[in-house]
Structures are given as structure tokens and as C-alpha cells.
Design an enzyme around this catalytic site. Structure first.
Site, PDB file in Angstrom:
ATOM      1  N   LEU A  88     -49.872   1.032  34.335  1.00 29.84           N
ATOM      2  CA  LEU A  88     -49.282   2.339  34.674  1.00 29.84           C
ATOM      3  C   LEU A  88     -47.964   2.508  33.922  1.00 29.84           C
ATOM      4  O   LEU A  88     -47.138   1.594  33.900  1.00 29.84           O
ATOM      5  CB  LEU A  88     -49.031   2.368  36.190  1.00 29.84           C
ATOM      6  CG  LEU A  88     -48.409   3.620  36.794  1.00 29.84           C
ATOM      7  CD1 LEU A  88     -49.422   4.778  36.724  1.00 29.84           C
ATOM      8  CD2 LEU A  88     -48.007   3.367  38.246  1.00 29.84           C
ATOM      9  N   LYS A  91     -42.499   5.089  32.659  1.00 35.61           N
ATOM     10  CA  LYS A  91     -41.507   5.905  31.951  1.00 35.61           C
ATOM     11  C   LYS A  91     -41.910   7.375  31.955  1.00 35.61           C
ATOM     12  O   LYS A  91     -41.211   8.225  31.414  1.00 35.61           O
ATOM     13  CB  LYS A  91     -41.317   5.377  30.521  1.00 35.61           C
ATOM     14  CG  LYS A  91     -40.517   4.066  30.512  1.00 35.61           C
ATOM     15  CD  LYS A  91     -40.062   3.647  29.145  1.00 35.61           C
ATOM     16  CE  LYS A  91     -39.073   2.495  29.289  1.00 35.61           C
ATOM     17  NZ  LYS A  91     -38.927   1.712  28.042  1.00 35.61           N
ATOM     18  N   HIS A 155     -32.014 -16.549  30.962  1.00 35.30           N
ATOM     19  CA  HIS A 155     -33.198 -17.341  31.291  1.00 35.30           C
ATOM     20  C   HIS A 155     -32.808 -18.514  32.173  1.00 35.30           C
ATOM     21  O   HIS A 155     -31.630 -18.740  32.423  1.00 35.30           O
ATOM     22  CB  HIS A 155     -33.895 -17.816  30.001  1.00 35.30           C
ATOM     23  CG  HIS A 155     -34.695 -16.732  29.360  1.00 35.30           C
ATOM     24  ND1 HIS A 155     -34.275 -16.059  28.255  1.00 35.30           N
ATOM     25  CD2 HIS A 155     -35.869 -16.157  29.700  1.00 35.30           C
ATOM     26  CE1 HIS A 155     -35.158 -15.126  27.928  1.00 35.30           C
ATOM     27  NE2 HIS A 155     -36.144 -15.163  28.800  1.00 35.30           N
ATOM     28  N   ASP A 156     -33.792 -19.262  32.585  1.00 41.58           N
ATOM     29  CA  ASP A 156     -33.600 -20.366  33.516  1.00 41.58           C
ATOM     30  C   ASP A 156     -32.337 -21.170  33.216  1.00 41.58           C
ATOM     31  O   ASP A 156     -31.500 -21.375  34.098  1.00 41.58           O
ATOM     32  CB  ASP A 156     -34.842 -21.281  33.430  1.00 41.58           C
ATOM     33  CG  ASP A 156     -34.732 -22.502  34.312  1.00 41.58           C
ATOM     34  OD1 ASP A 156     -35.320 -22.503  35.390  1.00 41.58           O
ATOM     35  OD2 ASP A 156     -34.016 -23.449  33.911  1.00 41.58           O
ATOM     36  N   ASP A 185     -36.061 -20.901  37.502  1.00 44.76           N
ATOM     37  CA  ASP A 185     -37.188 -19.945  37.506  1.00 44.76           C
ATOM     38  C   ASP A 185     -38.008 -20.079  38.778  1.00 44.76           C
ATOM     39  O   ASP A 185     -38.359 -19.095  39.431  1.00 44.76           O
ATOM     40  CB  ASP A 185     -38.118 -20.219  36.320  1.00 44.76           C
ATOM     41  CG  ASP A 185     -37.663 -19.468  35.076  1.00 44.76           C
ATOM     42  OD1 ASP A 185     -38.295 -19.634  34.030  1.00 44.76           O
ATOM     43  OD2 ASP A 185     -36.665 -18.726  35.165  1.00 44.76           O
TER      44      ASP A 185
END
Ligand SMILES: C[C@H](CCC[C@H](C)C(=O)SCCNC(=O)CCNC(=O)[C@H](O)C(C)(C)COP(=O)(O)OP(=O)(O)OC[C@H]1O[C@@H](n2cnc3c(N)ncnc32)[C@H](O)[C@@H]1OP(=O)(O)O)[C@H]1CC[C@H]2[C@@H]3[C@H](O)C[C@@H]4C[C@H](O)CC[C@]4(C)[C@H]3C[C@H](O)[C@]12C
Length: 415
Positions: A88, A91, A155-156, A185
Site C-alpha cells: 500500500l 504517500k 543501527h544496532d 536490534d
């Protein structure tokens, strides 16, 4: 050692047979159909790793998880077992309307984006919770919904660093290292978010109200590390990194190479287990410094390394298996899946495509998780089916399709 090893092996075999019998007398199908999260409807917006893992946990324990994918996003998807996929375009205003209609009948929506992205869509908590006051709106971010770093990518390793935990990881005289992307994470991210969702679902049984969950990987990882904060003044924990009991400083909590290039893990912390370790290594306690003499740890570690280098991993397993010396082989993922103990327990399972995965944990006695063994969904594979379930007419679906608000992908037959 030999005798007790044999007795122990027998005890384990009998235990394993008992475990196997219990598993065979597993709850009836009727009971199994009532998994703990049966009937909970979740909309997971597709993300990189923490989000998919959180959604997978919920799906494994019975939730109906729909992953909302972007159009034309042929990224690698994973940890999607038991989920369905709807593609879907958020935007487009029509896409936002579709999502709002879905969320009116959802129990949980979980988004893995930077703070502000959902608000930019017009799908922030204020709007969705007004549409559906019982909605649990889980936000899984890196730095949290507010704060100077909240809108920064990360990130992690970045979240692990900012939590303070990364400073404690790694051997002495080496730079700190992140244990893959497991801690932030997953430990502090997806698992903590899943906990938040279950807490909110439980609370809703009393209040009949939803709420917003600000799950973020810095705070989740910091919370995971509470033990460090509560024990940091202990003499064996306030040494420099890599010189403490649990961070590769101590010889009795360490890994060692065997003669065949494999490794053994040693965790003999208590004196009674340490004594069994020394015995198994064929060393003499009287010829070694005191176990807790920090200044002698380096020397003792060398002696242990020399001992372990004299035998193969299999030979050390024959000596230590089933004893309280707290010595185990370091197994590869493949070896772990084939390990006798893990096999007795069914710690890993194989799906229809012969992919091996860890069984969901924890194991609930009456309503255990039953992970799907089917392949992961293709992006958009269930778009039509889902929209029909949520009351969209054929004409509405066809219009959305022709306006490229949605995407439907049917799996190609394996010819
Ligand atoms: C698997 C590898 C990653 C391992 C895990 C890694 C170590 C982690 O730590 S994951 C945790 C990341 N951090 C967070 O989750 C914190 C919160 N999130 C964020 O901070 C950000 O989302 C972000 C930093 C992760 C990403 O920022 P980005 O700017 O991209 O996105 P956002 O600002 O959040 O905005 C979302 C945008 O998306 C639009 N959107 C979303 N949904 C829709 C929709 N339905 N319709 C329309 N639009 C949608 C939204 O509008 C936003 O758009 P705008 O920005 O325009 O507003 C992976 C590491 C490297 C990967 C490989 C690599 O990338 C190369 C290949 C790429 C290919 O495409 C796929 C294969 C790759 C090999 C790829 C494979 C893997 O993914 C990796 C190995």
C-alpha cells in the site's frame, strides 16, 4: 569421571525419553488452536530487522499479523513466517485512507520508522487513536520519539554505544565490539517492543483503552543491562574492560581452542564447579594460584589454554558432558540444530522448505506457540484478500489497483 559421566548419560537419556513422551502427549489440536495471542490483529509496517522480528514473535504466538509493504519494494524480506502481506502506498492520500480503515479494526499497529514519518503520512497516534481508542500504537525506534537524536538514522551498534553497554564489551587492549546486532536490534528492540505490546494488551482488558508504546533500542538495551548497573561496584566487575569475571578477564569464564581447531566454553564460576573443571583438565588445584586471585588470572588462563589444546573437542565432551564443570562445546548453528540435547527438546524446527529455525520461546505448557512452516509471503501477496476481509468492495479494490495505490503479487508457479 568416567563412571559419573556414564550414569549422567543414562540419566539424560531417560530424561530425554520423558521429554519426548511429554511432547508426544502435547496439547490436543483444540487446545493448540488457542495460542496465547489467538485473535489479536496486528498491522506491522515493514522495516529492516527489529520490526519484522517483533511481528514474527506475535505471529508465532497466534496473532494475525499483516505486514504493510511499500509498492515496488523488492527488498529482502525475512522473519515473516505466519504473516500476510499487503502492499500500500502511504504517500498517496487514498493509501492513508485505506490504512485508517484497517486500523479501525486493528488491535495493534507497529511502526519501525524515524519519529515523525507516521505524522507526515497523517497517521500519527492522535489520528489513529481517535479513530480507534482501543488501538495499541507501538513505535519501535532507535533513539526514541523525543530527544536531540530522535530523528537521526542509526543501527544496532549506534544504539548499543549510546546505551553504555558497548563500552563493556570486548577483550582487554582491543576496541569494543558489538555481538552482531543481537543486543540492540533484538534484545533491547524487538523483544522489548513485543513485551510492551503484550503489557498493553493485558492492561486493555481492564481499561478497554489503547495507548502509545515508545519502544526504542537505546533504552531497551540499557534496561537489558540493569545487572551491569546494580553490580558495577563489585570487585570483580570494576576492573578495566576485559579484566573482569564475565568479560574474558577470568580463566574460568572463557573460551579455549581444542587440538582440532574447535572451541570449548568454560563457565566454572563457583568453587565446587571450578574444582571439577581442574579435575577434568587433569590439573592439580594445589599447583594453581587461588581461583579469585585476579593478578594470576593471565597465568592460569595460559595453563588452561595449554591443557585444552591437547585434546579434540569431542574428547573434551567425553570428559565434561553431563558434569557440573560448566564446560560445553561451542557449536556452529548447524551443529546446534543437530545437538542431542537440543534435538531431545525440539529446540529447532524445519519448515516446508527445509529451512531450520529456532522454535519460539518461551515454551508455554498449555498454549505453546505453533510457528508457521509455510514460506514467507511475497510483498503484496494478500492485498486483495485482506481488503476484502476488511469490507472493501470489488470496485473499491479495482480502483485502488488501477490507481496504483495498492499492489497485488501472486506467487509465480514453480514451473
Ligand atoms: C538486514 C540489514 C540490517 C541489519 C540490521 C541493522 C544492523 C539494524 O540495526 S536495523 C535497525 C535500524 N534502525 C531502526 O530501525 C531505528 C528506527 N528507524 C530508522 O532510524 C530509519 O527507519 C532507518 C535509519 C532504519 C532508515 O531510514 P530511512 O531514511 O530509510 O527511513 P525513515 O526515515 O524511517 O522513513 C521511512 C521512509 O519509508 C517511507 N515509507 C515507509 N512505508 C511506506 C509505504 N508503505 N508507502 C510509501 N512510503 C513508505 C516513508 O515515507 C519514509 O520515506 P521518506 O524518507 O521519503 O519520508 C540490512 C543492512 C544493509 C541492507 C542491504 C543494503 O541496503 C543493500 C541492498 C538494498 C536492497 O534494496 C535490498 C537488499 C540489500 C542487500 C539490503 C539487505 C538488508 O536490508 C541489509 C543487509
Amino acid at each position: 569421571m568416567e563412571g559419573s559421566g556414564r550414569e549422567e548419560k543414562g540419566r539424560r537419556r531417560r530424561g530425554g525419553e520423558e521429554e519426548k513422551r511429554k511432547r508426544e502427549e502435547a496439547p490436543s489440536d483444540l487446545e493448540r488452536s488457542t495460542m496465547a495471542l489467538q485473535g489479536v490483529r496486528v498491522l506491522e509496517l515493514a522495516g529492516l530487522a527489529p520490526g519484522p522480528h517483533c511481528g514474527m514473535i506475535l505471529a508465532d504466538f497466534g496473532a494475525q499479523v499483516i505486514r504493510l509493504d511499500r509498492l515496488g519494494h523488492q527488498g529482502k524480506t525475512w522473519m515473516a513466517r505466519g504473516k500476510r502481506s499487503l502492499a500500500l502506498d502511504l504517500k498517496r492520500p487514498e493509501g492513508v485512507s485505506v490504512m485508517r480503515r484497517l486500523c479501525k479494526r486493528m488491535d495493534v499497529v507497529m511502526e519501525p520508522f524515524r519519529p515523525g514519518v507516521m505524522e507526515k503520512f497523517g497517521l500519527g497516534p492522535e489520528i489513529l487513536l481517535k479513530d480507534n481508542p482501543r488501538l495499541i500504537y507501538a513505535r519501535l525506534s532507535g533513539f526514541g520519539q523525543l530527544g536531540r537524536l530522535s530523528k537521526v538514522a542509526g543501527h544496532d551498534i549506534n544504539f548499543l554505544a549510546l546505551s553504555g553497554v558497548l563500552s563493556k564489551l570486548g577483550r582487554s587492549n582491543e576496541t569494543p565490539y558489538a555481538p552482531l546486532n543481537l543486543l540492540a536490534d533484538f534484545g533491547g528492540g524487538s523483544l522489548t517492543c513485543a513485551l510492551g505490546i503484550v503489557l498493553a494488551l493485558y492492561e486493555r482488558t481492564q481499561s478497554d483503552k489503547g495507548q502509545v508504546i515508545d519502544a526504542n533500542m537505546v533504552e531497551g538495551t540499557a534496561y537489558l543491562s540493569s545487572f551491569l548497573w546494580h553490580s558495577k561496584n563489585l570487585v570483580f566487575w570494576n576492573q578495566p574492560r576485559g579484566k573482569n569475571i564475565l568479560d574474558s578477564g577470568a580463566p574460568f569464564y572463557e573460551t579455549y581452542r581444542t587440538s582440532d581447531g574447535k572451541f570449548m566454553a568454560v563457565g566454572a564460576i563457583e568453587p565446587q564447579f571450578y574444582a571439577l573443571l581442574i579435575k577434568g583438565l587433569g590439573l592439580n588445584c594445589d599447583e594453581l594460584p587461588n581461583q579469585l586471585s585476579i593478578s594470576d588470572w593471565e597465568e592460569t588462563k595460559k595453563k588452561f589454554a595449554d591443557a585444552f589444546a591437547k585434546k579434540t573437542q569431542a574428547e573434551w565432551c567425553n570428559i565434561f558432558d553431563g558434569t557440573d564443570a560448566c564446560v560445553t562445546p561451542i557449536l556452529s548453528l548447524e551443529e546446534a540444530a543437530l545437538n542431542e540435547h537440543n534435538q531431545e527438546r525440539g529446540t529447532f524446527f524445519t519448515d516446508e522448505h527445509h529451512n531450520v529455525s529456532p522454535r519460539p520461546a518461551p515454551l508455554l505448557s498449555r498454549t505453546p506457540a505453533i510457528p508457521s512452516t509455510k514460506r514467507d509471503p511475497m510483498e503484496g501477496e494478500h492485498t486483495k484478500e485482506i481488503l476484502q476481509e476488511f469490507g472493501f468492495s470489488e470496485d473499491e479494490i479495482n480502483q485502488l489497483d488501477s490507481d496504483k495505490i495498492i499492489e497485488t503479487s501472486t506467487p509465480k508457479a514453480n514451473l
